[in-house]
Design a protein around this motif. Structure first.
Motif, PDB file in Angstrom:
ATOM      1  N   ALA A   1     -18.458  -6.990 -36.504  1.00  0.00           N
ATOM      2  CA  ALA A   1     -19.571  -6.330 -35.820  1.00  0.00           C
ATOM      3  C   ALA A   1     -20.729  -6.082 -36.786  1.00  0.00           C
ATOM      4  CB  ALA A   1     -19.102  -5.012 -35.210  1.00  0.00           C
ATOM      5  N   TRP A   2     -20.417  -5.678 -38.007  1.00  0.00           N
ATOM      6  CA  TRP A   2     -21.466  -5.425 -39.009  1.00  0.00           C
ATOM      7  C   TRP A   2     -22.220  -6.706 -39.334  1.00  0.00           C
ATOM      8  CZ3 TRP A   2     -23.985  -1.441 -40.785  1.00  0.00           C
ATOM      9  CH2 TRP A   2     -24.730  -1.566 -41.948  1.00  0.00           C
ATOM     10  N   GLN A   3     -21.501  -7.819 -39.480  1.00  0.00           N
ATOM     11  CA  GLN A   3     -22.150  -9.093 -39.770  1.00  0.00           C
ATOM     12  C   GLN A   3     -23.035  -9.536 -38.606  1.00  0.00           C
ATOM     13  OE1 GLN A   3     -19.016 -11.817 -40.843  1.00  0.00           O
ATOM     14  NE2 GLN A   3     -18.736 -10.887 -42.854  1.00  0.00           N
ATOM     15  N   GLU A   4     -22.561  -9.372 -37.382  1.00  0.00           N
ATOM     16  CA  GLU A   4     -23.361  -9.764 -36.225  1.00  0.00           C
ATOM     17  C   GLU A   4     -24.585  -8.872 -36.057  1.00  0.00           C
ATOM     18  OE1 GLU A   4     -21.050 -10.153 -32.672  1.00  0.00           O
ATOM     19  OE2 GLU A   4     -19.602 -11.452 -33.655  1.00  0.00           O
ATOM     20  N   LEU A   5     -24.422  -7.592 -36.339  1.00  0.00           N
ATOM     21  CA  LEU A   5     -25.534  -6.652 -36.209  1.00  0.00           C
ATOM     22  C   LEU A   5     -26.647  -6.984 -37.184  1.00  0.00           C
ATOM     23  CD1 LEU A   5     -26.606  -3.990 -34.922  1.00  0.00           C
ATOM     24  CD2 LEU A   5     -25.532  -2.811 -36.837  1.00  0.00           C
ATOM     25  N   ASN A   6     -26.293  -7.419 -38.372  1.00  0.00           N
ATOM     26  CA  ASN A   6     -27.282  -7.656 -39.416  1.00  0.00           C
ATOM     27  C   ASN A   6     -27.575  -9.129 -39.650  1.00  0.00           C
ATOM     28  OD1 ASN A   6     -27.810  -4.902 -40.199  1.00  0.00           O
ATOM     29  ND2 ASN A   6     -25.684  -4.873 -40.829  1.00  0.00           N
ATOM     30  N   ASP A   7     -27.144  -9.996 -38.754  1.00  0.00           N
ATOM     31  CA  ASP A   7     -27.428 -11.423 -38.866  1.00  0.00           C
ATOM     32  C   ASP A   7     -28.917 -11.648 -38.597  1.00  0.00           C
ATOM     33  OD1 ASP A   7     -27.221 -14.200 -38.963  1.00  0.00           O
ATOM     34  OD2 ASP A   7     -26.734 -14.329 -36.832  1.00  0.00           O
ATOM     35  N   PRO A   8     -29.651 -12.208 -39.571  1.00  0.00           N
ATOM     36  CA  PRO A   8     -31.093 -12.400 -39.385  1.00  0.00           C
ATOM     37  C   PRO A   8     -31.444 -13.215 -38.142  1.00  0.00           C
ATOM     38  CG  PRO A   8     -30.504 -12.746 -41.679  1.00  0.00           C
ATOM     39  CD  PRO A   8     -29.217 -12.604 -40.907  1.00  0.00           C
ATOM     40  N   ALA A   9     -30.654 -14.209 -37.817  1.00  0.00           N
ATOM     41  CA  ALA A   9     -30.947 -15.034 -36.640  1.00  0.00           C
ATOM     42  C   ALA A   9     -30.832 -14.200 -35.364  1.00  0.00           C
ATOM     43  CB  ALA A   9     -30.012 -16.227 -36.588  1.00  0.00           C
ATOM     44  N   ALA A  10     -29.822 -13.340 -35.293  1.00  0.00           N
ATOM     45  CA  ALA A  10     -29.650 -12.488 -34.114  1.00  0.00           C
ATOM     46  C   ALA A  10     -30.777 -11.476 -34.005  1.00  0.00           C
ATOM     47  CB  ALA A  10     -28.300 -11.775 -34.166  1.00  0.00           C
ATOM     48  N   VAL A  11     -31.199 -10.922 -35.134  1.00  0.00           N
ATOM     49  CA  VAL A  11     -32.293  -9.954 -35.119  1.00  0.00           C
ATOM     50  C   VAL A  11     -33.583 -10.629 -34.677  1.00  0.00           C
ATOM     51  CG1 VAL A  11     -33.682  -8.393 -36.538  1.00  0.00           C
ATOM     52  CG2 VAL A  11     -31.202  -8.470 -36.848  1.00  0.00           C
ATOM     53  N   ARG A  12     -33.841 -11.828 -35.163  1.00  0.00           N
ATOM     54  CA  ARG A  12     -35.054 -12.560 -34.752  1.00  0.00           C
ATOM     55  C   ARG A  12     -35.021 -12.876 -33.260  1.00  0.00           C
ATOM     56  NH1 ARG A  12     -34.053 -15.138 -39.861  1.00  0.00           N
ATOM     57  NH2 ARG A  12     -35.531 -14.343 -41.381  1.00  0.00           N
ATOM     58  N   ARG A  13     -33.837 -13.225 -32.756  1.00  0.00           N
ATOM     59  CA  ARG A  13     -33.697 -13.496 -31.317  1.00  0.00           C
ATOM     60  C   ARG A  13     -34.005 -12.238 -30.516  1.00  0.00           C
ATOM     61  NH1 ARG A  13     -29.795 -12.163 -28.444  1.00  0.00           N
ATOM     62  NH2 ARG A  13     -28.256 -12.079 -30.103  1.00  0.00           N
ATOM     63  N   GLN A  14     -33.510 -11.086 -30.994  1.00  0.00           N
ATOM     64  CA  GLN A  14     -33.785  -9.829 -30.300  1.00  0.00           C
ATOM     65  C   GLN A  14     -35.264  -9.480 -30.360  1.00  0.00           C
ATOM     66  OE1 GLN A  14     -31.042  -7.190 -32.244  1.00  0.00           O
ATOM     67  NE2 GLN A  14     -29.347  -7.774 -30.924  1.00  0.00           N
ATOM     68  N   LEU A  15     -35.932  -9.792 -31.471  1.00  0.00           N
ATOM     69  CA  LEU A  15     -37.380  -9.566 -31.551  1.00  0.00           C
ATOM     70  C   LEU A  15     -38.112 -10.411 -30.510  1.00  0.00           C
ATOM     71  CD1 LEU A  15     -37.973  -9.401 -35.405  1.00  0.00           C
ATOM     72  CD2 LEU A  15     -38.536  -7.612 -33.754  1.00  0.00           C
ATOM     73  N   THR A  16     -37.666 -11.648 -30.342  1.00  0.00           N
ATOM     74  CA  THR A  16     -38.263 -12.522 -29.336  1.00  0.00           C
ATOM     75  C   THR A  16     -38.038 -11.960 -27.931  1.00  0.00           C
ATOM     76  OG1 THR A  16     -37.869 -14.428 -30.772  1.00  0.00           O
ATOM     77  CG2 THR A  16     -38.283 -14.889 -28.448  1.00  0.00           C
ATOM     78  N   GLU A  17     -36.851 -11.424 -27.681  1.00  0.00           N
ATOM     79  CA  GLU A  17     -36.556 -10.825 -26.375  1.00  0.00           C
ATOM     80  C   GLU A  17     -37.430  -9.602 -26.113  1.00  0.00           C
ATOM     81  OE1 GLU A  17     -32.376 -10.050 -26.526  1.00  0.00           O
ATOM     82  OE2 GLU A  17     -31.839 -12.169 -26.375  1.00  0.00           O
TER      83      GLU A  17
END
Length: 80
Positions: free
Chosen positions: A29-45
């Motif tokens: 969960a910690w790795q997924e929360l701080n994954d740069p690709a996931a964060v960028r996707r959430q910024l796009t959303e």
């Protein structure tokens, strides 16, 4: 681990297994929360929701600030 120690701690084996599983889940969960690709996707959303008008400017700004904070490395002396 000796034979006696192994026998004495055998009843704790299920507890150790549950603790191990919990540690693995936490790490994933910690790795997924701080994954740069996931964060960028959430910024796009967030940007898409702002443009669609489904969230307010204030809410979008708050979410973006939180996501950007997760992208940046922690700086000593700053609250994280």
């Amino acid at each position: 681990m000796g034979l006696i120690t192994g026998l004495l701690t055998l009843p704790l084996a299920p507890v150790r297994g549950v603790v191990w599983v919990a540690e693995q889940l936490y790490e994933q969960a910690w790795q997924e929360l701080n994954d740069p690709a996931a964060v960028r996707r959430q910024l796009t959303e967030v940007q898409a929701a702002r443009e669609a008008g489904t969230i307010s400017e204030e809410e979008a700004a708050r979410r973006e600030a939180e996501l950007v904070r997760r992208l940046l490395p922690p700086t000593e002396g700053w609250e994280v």
